[in-house]
Scaffold this motif. Structure first.
Motif, PDB file in Angstrom:
ATOM      1  N   GLY A 185     -13.213  34.354  15.235  1.00 20.52           N
ATOM      2  CA  GLY A 185     -12.890  32.825  15.142  1.00 20.52           C
ATOM      3  C   GLY A 185     -14.367  32.081  14.812  1.00 20.52           C
ATOM      4  O   GLY A 185     -14.226  30.692  14.673  1.00 20.52           O
ATOM      5  N   GLU A 186     -15.318  32.354  14.862  1.00 22.22           N
ATOM      6  CA  GLU A 186     -16.691  31.776  14.510  1.00 22.22           C
ATOM      7  C   GLU A 186     -16.673  31.397  12.922  1.00 22.22           C
ATOM      8  O   GLU A 186     -16.368  32.315  12.102  1.00 22.22           O
ATOM      9  CB  GLU A 186     -17.752  32.520  14.888  1.00 22.22           C
ATOM     10  N   TRP A 187     -16.997  30.298  12.534  1.00 22.45           N
ATOM     11  CA  TRP A 187     -17.342  29.764  11.208  1.00 22.45           C
ATOM     12  C   TRP A 187     -18.384  30.505  10.607  1.00 22.45           C
ATOM     13  O   TRP A 187     -19.576  30.527  11.260  1.00 22.45           O
ATOM     14  CB  TRP A 187     -17.620  28.231  11.259  1.00 22.45           C
ATOM     15  N   VAL A 188     -18.163  30.789   9.286  1.00 18.48           N
ATOM     16  CA  VAL A 188     -19.220  31.493   8.440  1.00 18.48           C
ATOM     17  C   VAL A 188     -19.126  30.921   7.132  1.00 18.48           C
ATOM     18  O   VAL A 188     -17.984  30.366   6.531  1.00 18.48           O
ATOM     19  CB  VAL A 188     -19.071  32.887   8.495  1.00 18.48           C
ATOM     20  N   LEU A 189     -20.315  31.100   6.270  1.00 13.60           N
ATOM     21  CA  LEU A 189     -20.377  30.546   4.908  1.00 13.60           C
ATOM     22  C   LEU A 189     -21.168  31.403   3.966  1.00 13.60           C
ATOM     23  O   LEU A 189     -21.876  32.151   4.194  1.00 13.60           O
ATOM     24  CB  LEU A 189     -21.146  29.293   5.157  1.00 13.60           C
ATOM     25  N   ALA A 190     -20.476  31.646   2.855  1.00 13.45           N
ATOM     26  CA  ALA A 190     -20.901  32.414   1.908  1.00 13.45           C
ATOM     27  C   ALA A 190     -21.620  31.579   0.621  1.00 13.45           C
ATOM     28  O   ALA A 190     -20.790  30.727   0.089  1.00 13.45           O
ATOM     29  CB  ALA A 190     -19.833  33.400   1.400  1.00 13.45           C
TER      30      ALA A 190
ATOM     31  N   LEU B 243     -20.051  32.186 -11.660  1.00 17.10           N
ATOM     32  CA  LEU B 243     -20.075  30.708 -11.478  1.00 17.10           C
ATOM     33  C   LEU B 243     -21.217  30.293 -10.563  1.00 17.10           C
ATOM     34  O   LEU B 243     -20.977  30.791  -9.114  1.00 17.10           O
ATOM     35  CB  LEU B 243     -18.641  30.298 -10.757  1.00 17.10           C
ATOM     36  N   ASP B 244     -22.256  30.070 -10.865  1.00 15.63           N
ATOM     37  CA  ASP B 244     -23.547  30.128 -10.155  1.00 15.63           C
ATOM     38  C   ASP B 244     -23.501  29.286  -8.925  1.00 15.63           C
ATOM     39  O   ASP B 244     -22.890  28.429  -8.732  1.00 15.63           O
ATOM     40  CB  ASP B 244     -24.856  29.630 -10.911  1.00 15.63           C
ATOM     41  N   TYR B 245     -24.035  29.939  -7.859  1.00 13.43           N
ATOM     42  CA  TYR B 245     -24.252  28.979  -6.580  1.00 13.43           C
ATOM     43  C   TYR B 245     -22.829  28.535  -5.798  1.00 13.43           C
ATOM     44  O   TYR B 245     -23.250  27.191  -5.431  1.00 13.43           O
ATOM     45  CB  TYR B 245     -25.488  28.223  -6.457  1.00 13.43           C
ATOM     46  N   SER B 246     -21.923  29.194  -5.950  1.00 12.34           N
ATOM     47  CA  SER B 246     -20.648  28.864  -5.560  1.00 12.34           C
ATOM     48  C   SER B 246     -20.627  28.754  -3.680  1.00 12.34           C
ATOM     49  O   SER B 246     -21.210  29.819  -3.364  1.00 12.34           O
ATOM     50  CB  SER B 246     -19.338  29.354  -5.950  1.00 12.34           C
ATOM     51  N   VAL B 247     -20.151  28.035  -3.017  1.00 11.48           N
ATOM     52  CA  VAL B 247     -20.173  27.974  -1.781  1.00 11.48           C
ATOM     53  C   VAL B 247     -18.625  28.158  -1.078  1.00 11.48           C
ATOM     54  O   VAL B 247     -17.821  27.300  -1.542  1.00 11.48           O
ATOM     55  CB  VAL B 247     -20.692  26.666  -1.083  1.00 11.48           C
ATOM     56  N   THR B 248     -18.342  29.040  -0.354  1.00 10.25           N
ATOM     57  CA  THR B 248     -16.920  29.158   0.391  1.00 10.25           C
ATOM     58  C   THR B 248     -17.375  29.159   1.857  1.00 10.25           C
ATOM     59  O   THR B 248     -18.425  29.670   2.414  1.00 10.25           O
ATOM     60  CB  THR B 248     -16.157  30.215  -0.277  1.00 10.25           C
ATOM     61  N   ALA B 249     -16.340  28.899   2.396  1.00 14.67           N
ATOM     62  CA  ALA B 249     -16.377  28.864   4.185  1.00 14.67           C
ATOM     63  C   ALA B 249     -15.168  29.439   4.817  1.00 14.67           C
ATOM     64  O   ALA B 249     -14.051  29.342   3.957  1.00 14.67           O
ATOM     65  CB  ALA B 249     -16.876  27.680   4.416  1.00 14.67           C
TER      66      ALA B 249
ATOM     67  N   GLN C 209     -15.107  41.255   9.231  1.00 13.45           N
ATOM     68  CA  GLN C 209     -14.015  40.832   8.288  1.00 13.45           C
ATOM     69  C   GLN C 209     -14.076  39.368   8.356  1.00 13.45           C
ATOM     70  O   GLN C 209     -13.915  38.883   9.568  1.00 13.45           O
ATOM     71  CB  GLN C 209     -12.548  41.557   8.795  1.00 13.45           C
ATOM     72  N   THR C 210     -13.720  38.671   7.441  1.00 13.51           N
ATOM     73  CA  THR C 210     -13.587  37.234   7.270  1.00 13.51           C
ATOM     74  C   THR C 210     -12.434  36.889   6.443  1.00 13.51           C
ATOM     75  O   THR C 210     -12.233  37.438   5.645  1.00 13.51           O
ATOM     76  CB  THR C 210     -14.982  36.390   6.747  1.00 13.51           C
ATOM     77  N   ASP C 211     -12.110  35.738   6.282  1.00 17.61           N
ATOM     78  CA  ASP C 211     -11.108  35.096   5.390  1.00 17.61           C
ATOM     79  C   ASP C 211     -11.800  34.173   4.463  1.00 17.61           C
ATOM     80  O   ASP C 211     -11.383  33.283   3.723  1.00 17.61           O
ATOM     81  CB  ASP C 211     -10.115  34.367   6.107  1.00 17.61           C
ATOM     82  N   VAL C 212     -13.252  34.173   4.350  1.00 15.72           N
ATOM     83  CA  VAL C 212     -14.074  33.595   3.194  1.00 15.72           C
ATOM     84  C   VAL C 212     -13.626  33.975   2.082  1.00 15.72           C
ATOM     85  O   VAL C 212     -13.373  35.510   1.751  1.00 15.72           O
ATOM     86  CB  VAL C 212     -15.591  33.769   3.616  1.00 15.72           C
TER      87      VAL C 212
END
Length: 466
Positions: free
Chosen positions: A159-164, A171-177, A200-203
């Protein structure tokens, strides 16, 4: 009346705005994480004379026209053989140029190019790789480079937020969370090895993200993006990352030695199902059942036996068999640790000195006479041909010729061709031993049966009729 209506509407509007502001205030803020860490996230461009293992590898004709301009190559496919390019991601962990990425990104590479967000480029040297964890350490010749911070331990919660941050599809330096959707996922490799308890994440992770960092809201790296589950080639909300505890262990060894040695017991294991749990005296299915213990292995030297169920290892509870390699692999070879087992329906604790398995090593456990009805089990068995015993490293056993329909053996899943080597806690090396073991069984009881099936050892829980 009109004034009252207007005041009411105004109050409702103000309340709605206040509620929206409060809701927005509770949402995570990612901009600081991105600004502080993007400079240390790199794009990795791999060139190989063969088929590159990097997961961002594409031939030009495989890429949609509107995306081709983002890739390193231009134009159509040459008619002559040419080097293949692969794309991946990574992150800098020291200002003198050490970079973490996935093994499959750089595996088989003839050259590795690292590009920073400020467009600086460096040729990279592969310091070491570890296929079992899918991690690699590479280095560029630089000074004062931007770095990321690795979290100290696996403190993530579901349930904790994470970011990739990475370079999906180039596509350089794309951010997803997204959020952590599960912890400790077991994903055995093609060699049936299982040393990584994946996050396991849904990022949204796509080809080209591999090797990139997964951040928590503190801006610390908590994982390395490694795999996706997909039927289409793109993200469908199931992404898997290597946890930071594994990263610390592997990277420290690669940096110091150039290779990885991990903890090893020398056993074959399987899960405990409901029938087996009952037969072993467990209150529920749990633990790792030892199907086979190799000769002269750390497990054998410690007194572990086939049929033991490992309930905890080094103080860590073992819920399923897949969790045992995760724990054992992180223990330094030569360390003595306590192991709690269930044997003969009694709990015991043994001390095991963990052995070491090198990254390049592989270890596999070697695994017509008159028929007997097997009465209570409902199987017809005969002597096992000597060539099978020799091929699978067995000192004895009886081979199942036929399984009677509706019998306890049929319901348990025993198959013709299986070689039975243990019934309950009694070894079976001959027809007489099998008959004695079966005769001693009580109606209505549950009993574990160990067998060899096509060279693979297996335990089956068998429930006898009342």
């Amino acid at each position: 009346m009109t004034v009252i209506k207007r005041l009411t509407s105004l109050c409702l509007l103000l309340c709605g705005l206040a509620f929206s502001a409060q809701s927005l205030a509770q949402l995570p803020e990612f901009t600081g994480i991105v600004k502080n860490n993007s400079p240390a996230v790199v794009k990795i461009i791999v060139e190989s004379s063969g088929a590159s293992a990097a997961d961002g590898e594409y031939a030009p004709e495989e890429i949609p026209e509107y995306l081709r301009r983002f890739f390193e190559f231009r134009g159509g496919q040459p008619s002559t053989p040419h080097p293949r390019m692969g794309l991946g991601s990574g992150f800098i962990i020291s200002d003198d140029g050490y970079i973490v990425t996935n093994n499959h990104v750089v595996d088989g590479a003839d050259s590795v190019l690292v590009r920073l967000s400020d467009r600086r480029e460096f040729d990279a040297e592969v310091i070491g790789t570890d296929p079992r964890s899918d991690l690699a350490l590479i280095k560029v010749d630089g000074k004062g480079l931007p770095t990321v911070k690795l979290a100290e331990g696996d403190k993530l919660e579901v349930g904790e937020w994470v970011l990739a941050i990475g370079s999906p599809f180039g596509l350089d330096y794309s951010v997803t969370a997204g959020i952590v959707s599960a912890m400790g996922r077991s994903l055995p490799t093609e060699n049936n090895e299982n040393y990584v308890p994946f996050i396991q994440t849904d990022v949204a992770i796509n080809p080209g993200n591999s090797g990139g960092p997964l951040f928590n809201l503190e801006g610390e790296v908590v994982g390395v993006n490694s795999q996706i589950f997909t039927r289409s080639g793109g993200s469908i909300g199931l992404s898997f990352s290597i946890p930071v505890s594994v990263v610390h262990n592997v990277v420290d060894q690669l940096r110091e030695n150039g290779h990885v040695t991990r903890g090893w017991l020398g056993v074959t294991i399987q899960d405990v199902d409901r029938n087996l749990a009952e037969s072993f005296g467990l209150d529920r299915p749990r633990g790792a059942l030892l199907v086979q213990v190799g000769e002269d292995t750390p497990a054998a030297k410690a007194g572990l036996e086939e049929g033991d169920v490992i309930l905890s290892f080094d103080g860590k509870e073992i819920g399923t068999s897949g969790e045992l390699p995760h724990v054992v692999g992180l223990v330094s070879p030569g360390t003595k640790v306590p192991v709690e087992i269930m044997r003969d329906q009694k709990r015991r604790t043994l001390k095991v000195e963990v052995g070491g398995l090198e990254a390049e090593d592989s270890y596999a456990l070697n695994g017509a006479a008159a028929d007997d009805q097997g009465g209570k089990l409902g199987v017809l068995v005969g002597e096992t041909p000597p060539e099978l015993l020799q091929r699978w490293g067995l000192s004895g056993g009886v081979q199942v010729r036929e399984v009677l329909p509706g019998s306890a053996a049929a319901e348990a899943g025993i198959q013709p061709g299986d070689i039975i080597t243990l019934v309950g806690n009694k070894p079976v090396k001959s027809l007489d031993a099998f008959e004695d073991a079966v005769d001693g069984l009580k109606s209505g009881s549950s009993v574990p049966v160990r067998l060899m099936r096509r060279g693979a050892p297996l335990f089956i829980g068998l429930k006898l009729a009342d």
